[in-house]
Scaffold this active site. Structure first.
Site, PDB file in Angstrom:
ATOM      1  N   HIS A 257     -13.888  39.812  13.061  1.00 51.61           N
ATOM      2  CA  HIS A 257     -13.275  38.482  13.110  1.00 51.61           C
ATOM      3  C   HIS A 257     -11.779  38.547  12.854  1.00 51.61           C
ATOM      4  O   HIS A 257     -11.074  37.558  13.015  1.00 51.61           O
ATOM      5  CB  HIS A 257     -13.929  37.560  12.081  1.00 51.61           C
ATOM      6  CG  HIS A 257     -15.401  37.389  12.324  1.00 51.61           C
ATOM      7  ND1 HIS A 257     -16.330  38.235  11.785  1.00 51.61           N
ATOM      8  CD2 HIS A 257     -16.083  36.504  13.080  1.00 51.61           C
ATOM      9  CE1 HIS A 257     -17.533  37.866  12.181  1.00 51.61           C
ATOM     10  NE2 HIS A 257     -17.419  36.825  12.977  1.00 51.61           N
TER      11      HIS A 257
ATOM     12  N   ASP B 241     -30.671  40.067  20.758  1.00 52.67           N
ATOM     13  CA  ASP B 241     -29.875  39.438  19.702  1.00 52.67           C
ATOM     14  C   ASP B 241     -30.593  38.240  19.099  1.00 52.67           C
ATOM     15  O   ASP B 241     -31.067  37.360  19.829  1.00 52.67           O
ATOM     16  CB  ASP B 241     -28.540  38.942  20.289  1.00 52.67           C
ATOM     17  CG  ASP B 241     -27.604  40.093  20.637  1.00 52.67           C
ATOM     18  OD1 ASP B 241     -27.638  41.113  19.938  1.00 52.67           O
ATOM     19  OD2 ASP B 241     -26.844  39.950  21.615  1.00 52.67           O
TER      20      ASP B 241
ATOM     21  N   TYR C 129     -17.917  25.002  14.512  1.00 53.17           N
ATOM     22  CA  TYR C 129     -17.286  25.031  13.194  1.00 53.17           C
ATOM     23  C   TYR C 129     -15.790  24.975  13.403  1.00 53.17           C
ATOM     24  O   TYR C 129     -15.287  25.435  14.425  1.00 53.17           O
ATOM     25  CB  TYR C 129     -17.692  26.265  12.381  1.00 53.17           C
ATOM     26  CG  TYR C 129     -17.267  27.572  13.001  1.00 53.17           C
ATOM     27  CD1 TYR C 129     -18.100  28.229  13.898  1.00 53.17           C
ATOM     28  CD2 TYR C 129     -16.032  28.146  12.697  1.00 53.17           C
ATOM     29  CE1 TYR C 129     -17.708  29.420  14.488  1.00 53.17           C
ATOM     30  CE2 TYR C 129     -15.644  29.342  13.278  1.00 53.17           C
ATOM     31  CZ  TYR C 129     -16.480  29.966  14.168  1.00 53.17           C
ATOM     32  OH  TYR C 129     -16.098  31.141  14.742  1.00 53.17           O
TER      33      TYR C 129
ATOM     34  N   ASP D  40     -21.346  32.881  27.723  1.00 46.42           N
ATOM     35  CA  ASP D  40     -21.902  32.588  26.417  1.00 46.42           C
ATOM     36  C   ASP D  40     -23.303  33.191  26.358  1.00 46.42           C
ATOM     37  O   ASP D  40     -24.012  33.198  27.361  1.00 46.42           O
ATOM     38  CB  ASP D  40     -21.973  31.062  26.260  1.00 46.42           C
ATOM     39  CG  ASP D  40     -22.692  30.643  25.000  1.00 46.42           C
ATOM     40  OD1 ASP D  40     -21.996  30.391  24.005  1.00 46.42           O
ATOM     41  OD2 ASP D  40     -23.938  30.564  25.001  1.00 46.42           O
TER      42      ASP D  40
ATOM     43  N   ILE E 298     -21.900  46.161  19.463  1.00 51.05           N
ATOM     44  CA  ILE E 298     -22.899  45.089  19.448  1.00 51.05           C
ATOM     45  C   ILE E 298     -23.139  44.483  20.832  1.00 51.05           C
ATOM     46  O   ILE E 298     -24.130  43.801  21.058  1.00 51.05           O
ATOM     47  CB  ILE E 298     -22.495  44.006  18.418  1.00 51.05           C
ATOM     48  CG1 ILE E 298     -22.263  44.650  17.045  1.00 51.05           C
ATOM     49  CG2 ILE E 298     -23.522  42.898  18.311  1.00 51.05           C
ATOM     50  CD1 ILE E 298     -23.429  45.473  16.500  1.00 51.05           C
ATOM     51  N   GLY E 299     -22.224  44.702  21.771  1.00 52.55           N
ATOM     52  CA  GLY E 299     -22.516  44.233  23.127  1.00 52.55           C
ATOM     53  C   GLY E 299     -21.290  43.850  23.925  1.00 52.55           C
ATOM     54  O   GLY E 299     -20.996  44.439  24.955  1.00 52.55           O
TER      55      GLY E 299
ATOM     56  N   GLU F 252     -24.386  41.968  10.177  1.00 51.31           N
ATOM     57  CA  GLU F 252     -23.062  41.798   9.575  1.00 51.31           C
ATOM     58  C   GLU F 252     -23.077  42.221   8.122  1.00 51.31           C
ATOM     59  O   GLU F 252     -24.064  42.025   7.422  1.00 51.31           O
ATOM     60  CB  GLU F 252     -22.626  40.340   9.678  1.00 51.31           C
ATOM     61  CG  GLU F 252     -21.143  40.210   9.462  1.00 51.31           C
ATOM     62  CD  GLU F 252     -20.770  39.046   8.596  1.00 51.31           C
ATOM     63  OE1 GLU F 252     -20.789  37.919   9.074  1.00 51.31           O
ATOM     64  OE2 GLU F 252     -20.455  39.294   7.421  1.00 51.31           O
TER      65      GLU F 252
ATOM     66  N   ARG G   9     -13.805  25.182  16.717  1.00 49.65           N
ATOM     67  CA  ARG G   9     -14.632  25.796  17.767  1.00 49.65           C
ATOM     68  C   ARG G   9     -15.724  24.839  18.209  1.00 49.65           C
ATOM     69  O   ARG G   9     -16.424  24.263  17.384  1.00 49.65           O
ATOM     70  CB  ARG G   9     -15.275  27.071  17.233  1.00 49.65           C
ATOM     71  CG  ARG G   9     -14.481  28.305  17.538  1.00 49.65           C
ATOM     72  CD  ARG G   9     -15.341  29.520  17.319  1.00 49.65           C
ATOM     73  NE  ARG G   9     -16.051  29.882  18.536  1.00 49.65           N
ATOM     74  CZ  ARG G   9     -15.610  30.775  19.408  1.00 49.65           C
ATOM     75  NH1 ARG G   9     -14.465  31.373  19.215  1.00 49.65           N
ATOM     76  NH2 ARG G   9     -16.308  31.077  20.474  1.00 49.65           N
TER      77      ARG G   9
HETATM   78  N1  GLN Z   1     -24.333  40.746  22.043  1.00 51.21           N
HETATM   79  C1  GLN Z   1     -23.493  39.675  21.613  1.00 51.21           C
HETATM   80  C2  GLN Z   1     -22.037  40.102  21.652  1.00 51.21           C
HETATM   81  O1  GLN Z   1     -21.797  41.251  21.418  1.00 51.21           O
HETATM   82  C3  GLN Z   1     -23.829  39.251  20.206  1.00 51.21           C
HETATM   83  C4  GLN Z   1     -22.971  38.126  19.734  1.00 51.21           C
HETATM   84  C5  GLN Z   1     -23.378  37.528  18.425  1.00 51.21           C
HETATM   85  O2  GLN Z   1     -24.051  38.135  17.648  1.00 51.21           O
HETATM   86  N2  GLN Z   1     -22.970  36.312  18.148  1.00 51.21           N
HETATM   87  O3  GLN Z   1     -21.155  39.301  21.876  1.00 51.21           O
HETATM   88 ZN    ZN Z   2     -23.123  38.902  15.698  1.00 49.42          ZN
END
Ligand code: GLN
Ligand code: ZN
Length: 633
Positions: free
Chosen positions: A569, A473, A386, A363, A305-306, A539, A389
Site C-alpha cells: 500500500h 482469492d 473507504y 476489478d 499475489i496476482g 497480509e 475510494r
Molecule cells: N489477485 C488480486 C490482485 O493481485 C488480489 C487482490 C486482493 O486481494 N484484493 O490484485
Molecule cells: Zn489482498
C-alpha cells in the site's frame, strides 16, 4: 408525522429546510475507536466518556441556537454483543445529555441488525430520548421486540426500506408491517424510514439508461428509496397513491416469475450441496508432498499475489476495446504483449511461481461477474468503499451459472510463455458475493453456493488445460463476518464450505492457493485452516505481525503459508535486510518447509519503478535465507 428522513444532510438551516442533523452517538464513537499505538491493552475507551460529553453538549447547544428542532445520534454498536458495563454507558451518556437536549426531538438510531433484548431495554429506557430507530430489514427480530413493548409517547422510526441494497421495496408488505407497528405505538408516533443511511446504495436509477428495462424496474437506488419512504408514509396517513403501489406490485410479481431469475438446474445443483461436506480426499501434507514432486520448488518459494501495475496504457486499451474502438485482435495482441512483459520480468527477477499480472481485469469481482449469468452491471452505481475510494458493485439478480470458461484463454497463454509454474487466478465465491449487491429473495448462502459451483467449473477447466497452481482469492471472507458472535459459526460454516466446494474436485498434484487481505484473522484461524487450501498468502506486514502471534500461541498449521513480507500500500521500497528480518521472524514460529515469500497483496496500484526494486530485494532476501538454512544443516 415527521417528513421521512434519510440521513441526507445539507447545510439545512441556512436553506430554510428543517432537516435532522446526524451524529455518531457518544458511546458508539468510543466503542468503535481504536486506542493509539502504545496505549495499554487494559485501557478502557469508555473511561473517556466524561471527556467527550461536554463537547457533545456544546455541539447540541450550537445546533439549537441555529434553529434545529431535532437531532439524531447514531448508536449502531447497540446491535453488537455488549456487556452490562457498556450498556450502562448509554444510560449515563443520555442522562447527562438530557438537560442540554431539552426542547429538541432526540432520536437514537440503530442499524445493520436487530438490537439484542437487553440492549433494547436499555435503549428504550434512555432519558431525554424522544424517538428510536430500528433496521427492520436486517433486524429480523425487531418487529417481535417492538411487539413485546415500546415506551408510550415515543416515536418509532421504522427502517422498512433497505438502505444497503438496490432492490425496490415490496410496498404492500411494508405497508402492512407499518400498519401493525402503528397499532402498537399510536397514530402520530410512527415515522417511515430507510433501514440505515443511504451511503451504502447507488445514487439514482436515472443514471442507468443502458440497463435492461425489466431488471431496472426491480431496482430502487437512493433517489427512488426516498420516494418509496414518502409513498409509504402517505399511504399510512390514508393518502395511498394507487398507481404507484400497483406499478410496484407489478414489478415485484415480474421479478418473482421472470425466467431470467430462475435456472432450475442451478437451483437443484446448489440445494443438493446443503448439509453435505466437500473436501479433497487426501490430507494437506500428503498433497504438498505430491505437489512438490511435480513442482520441485526451492525452500522459501517466492511468488506474488496476482496483479502487476495497471498502467495508463493498459486502462486505455481496455476502455477502447469496451467501446469497440479497437478490434478484438488488437486487444488480444496488446494484452498478450503485456503478459509477456510481466512473465519475462518475473523470470529475470527469478521468482519461482509466476502470475500473468491480470492486465485484462478492471476489478477482481467485476471481471467474473461480467462473464457469469445472473449478474447485471450499472454504469454509474458507485458506492463508497473507504475514504475517497469508490466501487461499482455488480448486481446479482438471478441464479448464477458460467456459460463458458472465463480465464483459461489468458492463463494458458501465459503458461505457454514460461517453463515455470504459472498460477491460474480466480476470485472466490465468498468475495464475489460480499462485494456485489446480492439478491434478497433467497438466503445469501444459497447464492454463494451457486457462485461456488460456477467457479468450481473454472478451476477444473484450468486443471484440464494444464495449469497446476490455481489461486482462488478470498479477499473479502473476513469482512462478511456478522456483527454478532452468535451468528459467526453459521456464516463461517457456509463460507468455508463454499470455498471447499470450489477446490475439492482437483487432483492431489494440483496446488490450490488462496489469498486474503487484512490481517485480523486470529479469531477465525480455524476456519481458515478448514478452507483446506494448499497454500495461503495473507497480509501481515502492516499489522505488526499480529498474524504470527496466533502461531506463537500454538495453532497447528500444516499447509503452505505466505505472510506478506512487505506492504504494497506504500510506495516505499523495502530493503533486502528488512525483508530477511521479517522472514526470520516467521521462521521462528513456522516450519521452514511450509513458508512462502510474497508481498502483502496485488501490485496493481504500484508503479514499475517501485515494484521492480521491491521484488528484487524480496527474491534476494529469500535467497539469502536459503543459503543460511543450507549451511546451518
Ligand atoms: N489477485 C488480486 C490482485 O493481485 C488480489 C487482490 C486482493 O486481494 N484484493 O490484485
Ligand atoms: Zn489482498
Amino acid at each position: 408525522m415527521f417528513l421521512a428522513f434519510c440521513n441526507i444532510y445539507f447545510s439545512p438551516m441556512q436553506l430554510g429546510v428543517d432537516t435532522v442533523p446526524v451524529f455518531v452517538g457518544p458511546v458508539s464513537y468510543l466503542l468503535l475507536s481504536k486506542p493509539a499505538k502504545g496505549v495499554e491493552k487494559s485501557f478502557s475507551l469508555l473511561s473517556l466518556l466524561d471527556k467527550i460529553l461536554p463537547i457533545y453538549k456544546e455541539v447540541v447547544a450550537e445546533l439549537k441556537a441555529a434553529g434545529a428542532s431535532s437531532i439524531q445520534f447514531d448508536e449502531p454498536t447497540l446491535v453488537m454483543d455488549l456487556d452490562s458495563h457498556q450498556l450502562q454507558a448509554f444510560t449515563k451518556a443520555y442522562s447527562e445529555l438530557e438537560a442540554s437536549c431539552s426542547g429538541l426531538n432526540v432520536i437514537v438510531e440503530t442499524y445493520f441488525a436487530d438490537v439484542p433484548s437487553e440492549a433494547f431495554k436499555t435503549l428504550t429506557s434512555l432519558k431525554g430520548v424522544t424517538g428510536f430507530g430500528f433496521d427492520l430489514v436486517r433486524g429480523t427480530k425487531t418487529l417481535d421486540l417492538i411487539k413485546g413493548g415500546f415506551p408510550t409517547g415515543k416515536y418509532l422510526f421504522a427502517g422498512v426500506v433497505d438502505g444497503r441494497n438496490i432492490w425496490a421495496n415490496d410496498l404492500a408488505a411494508s405497508l402492512s408491517v407499518l400498519q401493525e407497528l402503528e397499532s402498537i405505538v399510536g397514530k402520530d408516533k410512527l415515522v417511515v424510514s430507510t433501514s440505515c443511511s443511504l451511503l451504502h446504495t447507488a445514487v439514482d436509477r436515472i443514471n442507468e439508461p443502458k440497463l435492461d428495462q425489466e431488471i431496472k424496474s426491480w431496482l430502487a437506488f437512493a433517489a427512488q428509496k426516498v420516494v418509496e419512504v414518502n409513498a409509504l408514509a402517505k399511504a399510512l396517513a390514508g393518502h395511498k397513491e394507487e398507481a404507484f403501489f400497483s406499478e410496484n406490485a407489478a414489478a415485484q410479481a415480474s421479478r418473482k416469475s421472470s425466467p431470467r431469475v430462475t435456472n432450475e438446474a442451478v437451483q437443484k445443483a446448489a440445494s443438493a450441496l446443503k448439509g453435505s461436506d466437500h473436501r479433497r480426499a487426501t490430507d494437506v501434507s500428503a498433497r504438498l508432498d505430491a505437489q512438490q514432486k511435480k513442482l520441485k520448488l526451492p525452500v522459501l518459494p517466492t511468488t506474488t499475489i496476482g496483479s502487476f501495475p495497471q498502467t495508463m496504457d493498459l486502462r486505455r486499451v481496455r476502455r477502447e476495446f469496451k467501446a469497440k474502438k479497437i478490434s478484438e485482435e488488437d486487444y488480444v495482441k496488446a494484452i498478450k504483449e503485456e503478459i509477456n512483459k510481466v512473465v519475462k520480468l518475473q523470470e529475470e527477477l527469478d521468482i519461482d511461481v509466476l502470475v500473468h499480472g491480470e492486465p485484462e481485469r478492471n476489478d477482481m469481482v467485476e471481471y467474473f461477474g461480467e462473464q457469469l449469468s445472473g449478474f447485471a452491471f450499472t454504469a454509474n452505481g458507485w458506492v463508497q468503499s473507504y475514504g475517497s475510494r469508490c466501487v461499482k458493485p455488480p448486481i446479482i439478480y438471478g441464479d448464477v451459472s458460467r456459460p463458458k470458461p472465463m480465464t483459461v484463454f489468458w492463463s494458458t497463454m501465459a503458461q505457454s510463455m514460461t517453463a515455470r509454474p504459472m498460477k491460474g487466478m480466480l476470485t472466490g465465491p465468498v468475495t464475489i458475493l460480499n462485494w456485489s449487491f446480492v439478491r434478497n429473495d433467497q438466503p445469501r448462502f444459497e447464492t454463494c453456493y451457486q457462485i461456488a459451483l460456477a467457479i468450481k467449473d473454472e478451476v477444473e477447466d484450468l486443471e484440464k488445460a494444464g495449469i497446476t497452481v490455481i489461486q482462488i482469492d478470498e479477499a473479502a471472507l473476513r469482512e462478511g463476518l456478522p456483527l454478532r458472535k452468535s451468528e459467526h459459526a453459521f456464516y463461517l460454516d457456509w463460507a468455508v464450505h463454499s470455498f471447499r466446494i470450489v477446490n475439492c474436485g482437483v487432483q492431489d498434484t494440483t496446488q490450490i492457493h488462496t489469498h486474503m487481505c487484512y490481517s485480523n484473522f486470529n479469531d477465525i484461524i480455524h476456519s481458515i485452516i478448514d478452507m483446506d487450501a494448499d497454500v495461503i498468502t495473507i497480509e501481515n506486514s502492516r499489522s505488526d505481525e499480529k498474524l504470527l502471534s496466533v502461531f506463537r500461541e500454538g495453532v497447528k498449521y500444516g499447509a503452505g503459508i505466505g505472510p506478506g513480507v512487505y506492504d504494497i500500500h506504500s510506495p516505499r521500497i523495502p530493503s533486502t535486510e528488512e525483508i530477511a528480518d521479517r522472514i526470520n521472524k516467521m521462521l521462528a514460529v513456522l516450519e521452514t518447509n511450509i513458508l512462502w515469500v510474497n508481498p502483502d497483496c496485488g501490485l496493481k496500484t504500484r508503479k514499475y519503478t517501485e515494484v521492480k526494486p521491491a521484488l528484487k530485494n524480496m527474491v534476494a532476501a529469500a535467497k539469502l535465507l536459503r543459503t543460511e538454512l543450507a549451511s546451518a544443516k
